[in-house]
Design a protein around this motif. Structure first.
Motif, PDB file in Angstrom:
ATOM      1  N   ALA A  40       0.842  -1.199   0.000  1.00  0.00           N
ATOM      2  CA  ALA A  40       0.000   0.000   0.000  1.00  0.00           C
ATOM      3  C   ALA A  40       0.878   1.251   0.000  1.00  0.00           C
ATOM      4  O   ALA A  40       2.067   1.201   0.275  1.00  0.00           O
ATOM      5  N   GLY A  41       0.255   2.368  -0.298  1.00  0.00           N
ATOM      6  CA  GLY A  41       0.924   3.658  -0.200  1.00  0.00           C
ATOM      7  C   GLY A  41       1.995   3.906  -1.243  1.00  0.00           C
ATOM      8  O   GLY A  41       2.924   4.684  -1.010  1.00  0.00           O
ATOM      9  N   LEU A  42       1.882   3.290  -2.415  1.00  0.00           N
ATOM     10  CA  LEU A  42       2.914   3.455  -3.439  1.00  0.00           C
ATOM     11  C   LEU A  42       2.888   4.869  -4.014  1.00  0.00           C
ATOM     12  O   LEU A  42       1.834   5.390  -4.383  1.00  0.00           O
ATOM     13  N   THR A  43       4.064   5.479  -4.091  1.00  0.00           N
ATOM     14  CA  THR A  43       4.216   6.779  -4.740  1.00  0.00           C
ATOM     15  C   THR A  43       5.406   6.725  -5.684  1.00  0.00           C
ATOM     16  O   THR A  43       6.353   5.960  -5.475  1.00  0.00           O
ATOM     17  N   ALA A  44       5.373   7.529  -6.721  1.00  0.00           N
ATOM     18  CA  ALA A  44       6.479   7.640  -7.668  1.00  0.00           C
ATOM     19  C   ALA A  44       6.708   9.117  -7.946  1.00  0.00           C
ATOM     20  O   ALA A  44       5.773   9.826  -8.331  1.00  0.00           O
ATOM     21  N   GLN A  45       7.926   9.567  -7.713  1.00  0.00           N
ATOM     22  CA  GLN A  45       8.254  10.975  -7.875  1.00  0.00           C
ATOM     23  C   GLN A  45       9.498  11.124  -8.739  1.00  0.00           C
ATOM     24  O   GLN A  45      10.553  10.569  -8.398  1.00  0.00           O
ATOM     25  N   ALA A  46       9.387  11.838  -9.851  1.00  0.00           N
ATOM     26  CA  ALA A  46      10.555  12.076 -10.704  1.00  0.00           C
ATOM     27  C   ALA A  46      11.548  12.944  -9.952  1.00  0.00           C
ATOM     28  O   ALA A  46      11.218  14.048  -9.517  1.00  0.00           O
ATOM     29  N   GLY A  47      12.759  12.435  -9.792  1.00  0.00           N
ATOM     30  CA  GLY A  47      13.788  13.197  -9.102  1.00  0.00           C
ATOM     31  C   GLY A  47      14.681  13.958 -10.048  1.00  0.00           C
ATOM     32  O   GLY A  47      15.352  14.910  -9.664  1.00  0.00           O
ATOM     33  N   SER A  48      14.721  13.533 -11.311  1.00  0.00           N
ATOM     34  CA  SER A  48      15.512  14.201 -12.328  1.00  0.00           C
ATOM     35  C   SER A  48      14.943  13.827 -13.688  1.00  0.00           C
ATOM     36  O   SER A  48      13.946  13.100 -13.778  1.00  0.00           O
ATOM     37  N   ALA A  49      15.607  14.284 -14.738  1.00  0.00           N
ATOM     38  CA  ALA A  49      15.140  13.978 -16.088  1.00  0.00           C
ATOM     39  C   ALA A  49      15.292  12.513 -16.435  1.00  0.00           C
ATOM     40  O   ALA A  49      14.658  12.027 -17.378  1.00  0.00           O
ATOM     41  N   THR A  50      16.101  11.783 -15.667  1.00  0.00           N
ATOM     42  CA  THR A  50      16.360  10.373 -15.991  1.00  0.00           C
ATOM     43  C   THR A  50      16.140   9.435 -14.814  1.00  0.00           C
ATOM     44  O   THR A  50      16.538   8.277 -14.876  1.00  0.00           O
ATOM     45  N   SER A  51      15.525   9.905 -13.723  1.00  0.00           N
ATOM     46  CA  SER A  51      15.334   9.024 -12.559  1.00  0.00           C
ATOM     47  C   SER A  51      14.000   9.295 -11.882  1.00  0.00           C
ATOM     48  O   SER A  51      13.482  10.407 -11.914  1.00  0.00           O
ATOM     49  N   VAL A  52      13.457   8.245 -11.272  1.00  0.00           N
ATOM     50  CA  VAL A  52      12.214   8.319 -10.498  1.00  0.00           C
ATOM     51  C   VAL A  52      12.431   7.622  -9.170  1.00  0.00           C
ATOM     52  O   VAL A  52      13.016   6.526  -9.113  1.00  0.00           O
ATOM     53  N   HIS A  53      11.972   8.252  -8.099  1.00  0.00           N
ATOM     54  CA  HIS A  53      12.057   7.677  -6.754  1.00  0.00           C
ATOM     55  C   HIS A  53      10.722   7.023  -6.420  1.00  0.00           C
ATOM     56  O   HIS A  53       9.672   7.675  -6.452  1.00  0.00           O
ATOM     57  N   GLN A  69       9.033  -6.822  -5.397  1.00  0.00           N
ATOM     58  CA  GLN A  69       9.346  -6.723  -6.819  1.00  0.00           C
ATOM     59  C   GLN A  69       8.744  -5.427  -7.363  1.00  0.00           C
ATOM     60  O   GLN A  69       7.558  -5.172  -7.189  1.00  0.00           O
ATOM     61  N   VAL A  70       9.575  -4.611  -7.989  1.00  0.00           N
ATOM     62  CA  VAL A  70       9.147  -3.327  -8.533  1.00  0.00           C
ATOM     63  C   VAL A  70       9.026  -3.462 -10.051  1.00  0.00           C
ATOM     64  O   VAL A  70       9.966  -3.929 -10.717  1.00  0.00           O
ATOM     65  N   PHE A  71       7.880  -3.058 -10.585  1.00  0.00           N
ATOM     66  CA  PHE A  71       7.619  -3.167 -12.025  1.00  0.00           C
ATOM     67  C   PHE A  71       7.479  -1.773 -12.634  1.00  0.00           C
ATOM     68  O   PHE A  71       6.810  -0.900 -12.070  1.00  0.00           O
ATOM     69  N   THR A  87      13.216   2.901  -3.678  1.00  0.00           N
ATOM     70  CA  THR A  87      14.307   2.667  -4.624  1.00  0.00           C
ATOM     71  C   THR A  87      14.296   3.764  -5.676  1.00  0.00           C
ATOM     72  O   THR A  87      13.258   4.389  -5.927  1.00  0.00           O
ATOM     73  N   ASP A  88      15.448   4.009  -6.288  1.00  0.00           N
ATOM     74  CA  ASP A  88      15.553   4.949  -7.401  1.00  0.00           C
ATOM     75  C   ASP A  88      15.649   4.160  -8.697  1.00  0.00           C
ATOM     76  O   ASP A  88      16.525   3.300  -8.841  1.00  0.00           O
ATOM     77  N   ILE A  89      14.764   4.436  -9.624  1.00  0.00           N
ATOM     78  CA  ILE A  89      14.808   3.841 -10.955  1.00  0.00           C
ATOM     79  C   ILE A  89      15.525   4.826 -11.869  1.00  0.00           C
ATOM     80  O   ILE A  89      15.064   5.967 -12.049  1.00  0.00           O
ATOM     81  N   THR A  90      16.659   4.429 -12.407  1.00  0.00           N
ATOM     82  CA  THR A  90      17.490   5.333 -13.192  1.00  0.00           C
ATOM     83  C   THR A  90      17.534   4.907 -14.667  1.00  0.00           C
ATOM     84  O   THR A  90      16.961   3.891 -15.047  1.00  0.00           O
ATOM     85  N   GLY A  91      18.240   5.708 -15.478  1.00  0.00           N
ATOM     86  CA  GLY A  91      18.386   5.383 -16.890  1.00  0.00           C
ATOM     87  C   GLY A  91      17.116   5.603 -17.695  1.00  0.00           C
ATOM     88  O   GLY A  91      16.931   4.991 -18.751  1.00  0.00           O
ATOM     89  N   LEU A  92      16.241   6.483 -17.204  1.00  0.00           N
ATOM     90  CA  LEU A  92      14.980   6.734 -17.891  1.00  0.00           C
ATOM     91  C   LEU A  92      15.152   7.836 -18.945  1.00  0.00           C
ATOM     92  O   LEU A  92      16.187   8.490 -19.024  1.00  0.00           O
ATOM     93  N   GLY A 171      20.970  11.251   8.571  1.00  0.00           N
ATOM     94  CA  GLY A 171      21.783  11.052   7.385  1.00  0.00           C
ATOM     95  C   GLY A 171      21.216  10.067   6.382  1.00  0.00           C
ATOM     96  O   GLY A 171      21.855   9.780   5.371  1.00  0.00           O
ATOM     97  N   ILE A 172      20.028   9.539   6.630  1.00  0.00           N
ATOM     98  CA  ILE A 172      19.399   8.560   5.744  1.00  0.00           C
ATOM     99  C   ILE A 172      18.174   9.193   5.090  1.00  0.00           C
ATOM    100  O   ILE A 172      17.329   9.784   5.776  1.00  0.00           O
ATOM    101  N   ARG A 173      18.084   9.094   3.765  1.00  0.00           N
ATOM    102  CA  ARG A 173      16.901   9.625   3.079  1.00  0.00           C
ATOM    103  C   ARG A 173      15.714   8.719   3.379  1.00  0.00           C
ATOM    104  O   ARG A 173      15.754   7.520   3.127  1.00  0.00           O
TER     105      ARG A 173
END
Length: 323
Positions: A40-53, A69-71, A87-92, A171-173
């Motif tokens: 529950a509570g899934l969120t997706a936030q673009a952190g940059s032009a090529t990554s999503v948190h 498992q993240v899809f 997690t950060d999804i990169t290479g977008l 010190g932890i995000r």
């Protein structure tokens, strides 16, 4: 003092391995066929032009979740241990829409239904942007209950645009908010605990600002504090050149990856368990020592909790180093 620091990644302990294997075999034999609840509570936030948190709520301890498992658009892109809920999804690609879902899988191999989908779009890329945003000038924190704090901050500025705000605890995000947000509710905290949070702004090139001013809040006590956070059954057994430590991991809702060891009242090392080697029950660690035989040590241990704070200390153990 002991020379282990944070370099140690102990192998999976035999009791924990046996317990995990037994649970797996029981599941294969048909003993557990109930899938965990969908995250529950899934969120997706673009952190940059090529990554999503991507973030979601931790499963209940009773679900026995082993991994998530993240899809991305229906394709598996991450397989994470149970203690990871972001997690950060990169290479977008820049200026592209993406859809994310998460499934939970338990120790018997049962997989949950997908979570509700979270959708976001990456911003346009900014060429050669090396200038970070300004730090948020103001940060405030207010405890709204034993397990919740409302954190707010002033908006930052950037030469292109702020794309996200990252919240840090010790010190932890622990959270990422969108560029239009200047407040958020932080949940899953510990009752009767002092917290200090900082916020950093981030732009489309992943440049992060300095920390904004720290904001402190103390959660009130709760009539139901929940499970104890101290490692139980802590023992310390000296032998020539070493001290063998053993304890039972606290039940905090997620596997505990790190423990801080104090010797004679001072923190001397963090015992870090690597991915795939986090004990869920009994834990052990051998500490290499160089102090002369006859040296008296008083030891105690505490666990890093899922919210980034340190839990309560174990019982003290007094030993004399062996020759």
């Amino acid at each position: 003092m002991p020379r282990t620091a944070a370099l140690l990644r102990p192998a999976l302990l035999r009791p924990a391995l046996a317990a995990g294997l037994a649970a797996l075999l029981a599941g294969c034999a048909g003993g557990d066929t109930t899938a965990p609840a969908a995250p529950a509570g899934l969120t997706a936030q673009a952190g940059s032009a090529t990554s999503v948190h991507v973030m979601w709520n931790a499963a209940a301890a009773a679900d026995g979740v082993a991994n998530y498992q993240v899809f991305q658009d229906g394709k598996l892109v991450r397989d994470l241990p149970a203690e990871k809920t972001m997690t950060d999804i990169t290479g977008l690609a820049p200026q592209t829409s993406y859809t994310f879902t998460v499934r939970a899988r338990d120790t018997a191999g049962n997989t949950s239904a997908p979570s509700a989908a979270a959708r976001t779009a990456t911003p346009a890329a900014a060429a050669e942007d090396r200038r970070p945003p300004s730090a948020p000038a103001r940060t405030t924190a207010r405890a709204d209950g034993p397990r919740t704090v409302t954190l707010s901050w002033s908006a930052a500025t950037d030469d292109t645009a702020v794309t996200a705000y990252d919240v840090y605890q010790s010190g932890i995000r622990i959270h990422t908010a969108g560029p239009a947000e200047t407040a958020t509710s932080l949940t899953g905290l510990q009752p009767d605990t002092a917290y200090t949070f900082t916020v950093r702004a981030r732009d489309g090139a992943d440049n992060s600002s300095p920390d904004g001013p720290p904001a402190a809040a103390t959660t009130p006590p709760s009539a139901e504090q929940g499970p104890a956070t101290a490692p139980a059954g802590f023992t310390a057994s000296p032998s020539p050149g070493a001290v063998d430590l053993a304890w039972t991991a606290p039940d905090t809702g997620r596997p505990t990856e790190a423990y801080e060891l104090h010797v004679n009242g001072k923190p001397v090392t963090v015992i870090q368990f690597g991915a795939g080697a986090v004990p869920a029950g009994q834990a052990a660690h051998r500490l290499t020592v160089t102090e002369p035989p006859g040296t008296v040590w008083e030891l105690r241990l505490r666990a890093r909790l899922p919210d980034g704070t340190w839990g309560a200390f174990s019982e003290r153990r007094r030993i004399v180093l062996a020759g």
